[in-house]
Design a protein around this motif. Structure first.
Motif, mmCIF file in Angstrom:
data_model
loop_
_atom_site.group_PDB
_atom_site.id
_atom_site.type_symbol
_atom_site.label_atom_id
_atom_site.label_comp_id
_atom_site.label_asym_id
_atom_site.label_seq_id
_atom_site.Cartn_x
_atom_site.Cartn_y
_atom_site.Cartn_z
ATOM 1 N N SER A 102 65.755 30.324 16.529
ATOM 2 C CA SER A 102 65.187 29.363 17.474
ATOM 3 C C SER A 102 65.468 29.863 18.882
ATOM 4 N N GLN A 105 59.457 31.974 21.600
ATOM 5 C CA GLN A 105 58.109 31.621 21.179
ATOM 6 C C GLN A 105 57.377 32.889 20.747
ATOM 7 N N LEU A 106 56.946 32.928 19.510
ATOM 8 C CA LEU A 106 56.280 34.121 18.997
ATOM 9 C C LEU A 106 55.025 34.467 19.795
ATOM 10 N N PHE A 129 61.068 31.078 12.079
ATOM 11 C CA PHE A 129 61.129 30.810 13.513
ATOM 12 C C PHE A 129 60.832 29.332 13.735
ATOM 13 N N GLN A 132 58.025 26.275 17.069
ATOM 14 C CA GLN A 132 57.010 27.184 17.588
ATOM 15 C C GLN A 132 55.741 26.441 18.006
ATOM 16 N N PHE A 134 52.965 28.183 17.887
ATOM 17 C CA PHE A 134 52.007 29.153 17.360
ATOM 18 C C PHE A 134 50.785 28.479 16.739
ATOM 19 N N ARG A 332 56.495 22.607 12.950
ATOM 20 C CA ARG A 332 56.433 23.616 13.995
ATOM 21 C C ARG A 332 57.289 24.842 13.667
ATOM 22 N N THR A 333 57.328 25.184 12.363
ATOM 23 C CA THR A 333 58.020 26.379 11.908
ATOM 24 C C THR A 333 57.000 27.439 11.522
#
Length: 371
Positions: A102, A105-106, A129, A132, A134, A332-333
């Motif tokens: 954590s 941000q990817l 992660f 995110q 994403f 949000r993973t």
């Protein structure tokens, strides 16, 4: 209302539970919830543009070979190959396999960060992660920018995809529909596999993120195929390195042709021969490369010999809890794994509740397996 606006509102809705503490005076942070837990109407579901669409007119030609260069090679040249994690919180799930991260941000990673990500995921096998943004990014960016950085985008021959974006592989199950390659004919829903290993060039670094999920259940289990290989005796490892096996997509295609999933076969199925042990192109590590879902038989062995040896390997992979992890898909993973050195299985322990499990996989193809 545009898809982008709707998704942005979704992000705000999902984060609202954290911000609620400001108005209530509470100092205890509230955890994020899945959309299905909010009580909002189905018409307002912000990821409707990611629902499965089965294009019955789409006919794809056979895949052709291409030259793949893994960006993890460049990360080996960096002074600090893990500098992209400098401000992240990292929790290693086991000493050798699996991590949770954590604090980054990817979708904000630059070229150097993406190169280091490729190396890190290759080393850890699978990484979750958390928190995110994403899933809220533009679909075209996800494929043409993100996916293409790691390899050629794979179009699954049978699965559903968002309309107009066939490169996404969607997982979907609710109380009324199942669009996954799964059956209820076995004692367990667990089917260990690596993705589309029947292709001549199977995937490398792969992403999976869920838009909606049950409040509990629906996890994904991962097995370290390097650990599975290393647990075998040296003599058996040496013998396996002389063998190759046939991987087949025929059965999966016939399952769809039988009216299951979405009843669509977009590209004719193939069978491909791969080594039973493969070497990772960046780390040099060896890993088993067989799986119960797509591997059919060992070349050059009689049927009984092949069946017995493959069953030994399948059972070893499935029972090897000392080289496995189970990851929970929190809101949000994004889960990233290296498909070359891992196997995984969805865990369908939520089906009786009728909850929706909806997600997308981004699947860049990599090199042809070699030893």
């Amino acid at each position: 209302m545009s898809a982008t606006t709707t998704v942005t509102q979704s992000a705000l809705t999902l984060r609202a539970t954290e911000e609620k503490k400001a108005s209530t005076g509470s100092t205890r942070p509230q955890k994020l919830r899945w959309w299905g837990e909010t009580g909002e109407s189905e018409e307002a579901y912000p990821y409707r543009h990611f629902l499965p669409f089965f294009d019955k007119e789409l006919r794809l030609p056979p895949l052709t070979p291409f030259k793949h260069f893994d960006p993890g090679h460049d990360a080996l040249k960096h002074e600090d190959p893990q500098s992209f994690l400098a401000h992240a919180d990292v929790d290693e799930l086991t000493p050798d396999f699996g991590s949770e991260v954590s604090g980054i941000q990817l979708h904000e990673l630059d070229t150097v960060g993406r190169q280091q990500l490729a190396l890190y995921v290759a080393q850890r096998g699978v990484v979750a992660f958390r928190d995110q943004d994403f899933a809220d990014q533009d679909q075209t960016w996800m494929i043409q920018d993100w996916c293409r950085f790691f390899g050629r985008p794979h179009i699954h021959p049978c699965s559903g995809a968002p309309k107009g974006h066939p490169e996404f592989h969607l997982v979907y199950r609710d109380a009324k529909a199942v669009y996954n390659y799964e059956t209820d004919s076995r004692l367990t829903s667990t089917v260990w596999h690596s993705d589309v290993t029947y292709e001549e060039q199977p995937p490398g670094l792969t992403l999976l993120f869920l838009f909606d999920s049950p409040a509990s259940g629906g996890d994904t289990a991962y097995a370290d195929q390097r650990g599975a290989y290393n647990h075998l005796s040296p003599s058996l490892r040496s013998y396996l390195e002389t063998l190759s096996a046939v991987h087949s997509g025929v059965e999966q295609a016939e399952y769809s042709r039988g009216g299951n999933r979405g009843g669509v076969v977009k590209r004719e199925p193939v069978q491909t021969i791969h080594p039973i042990v493969r070497r990772h192109p960046v780390t040099g590590e060896k890993a088993l490369f067989v799986n119960r879902q797509f591997t059919r038989y060992i070349v050059g062995l009689k049927r009984e010999e092949s069946d017995a040896l493959l069953e030994l390997l399948y059972t070893h992979i499935e029972r090897g809890t000392d080289f496995q992890v189970r990851l929970r898909h929190r809101p949000r993973t994004v889960i990233a794994w290296d498909n070359r050195v891992t196997a995984h299985s969805a865990i369908i322990d939520f089906a009786k509740g009728g909850s929706r499990r909806h997600g997308a996989r981004i699947t860049p193809q990599a090199e042809r397996p070699f030893l």
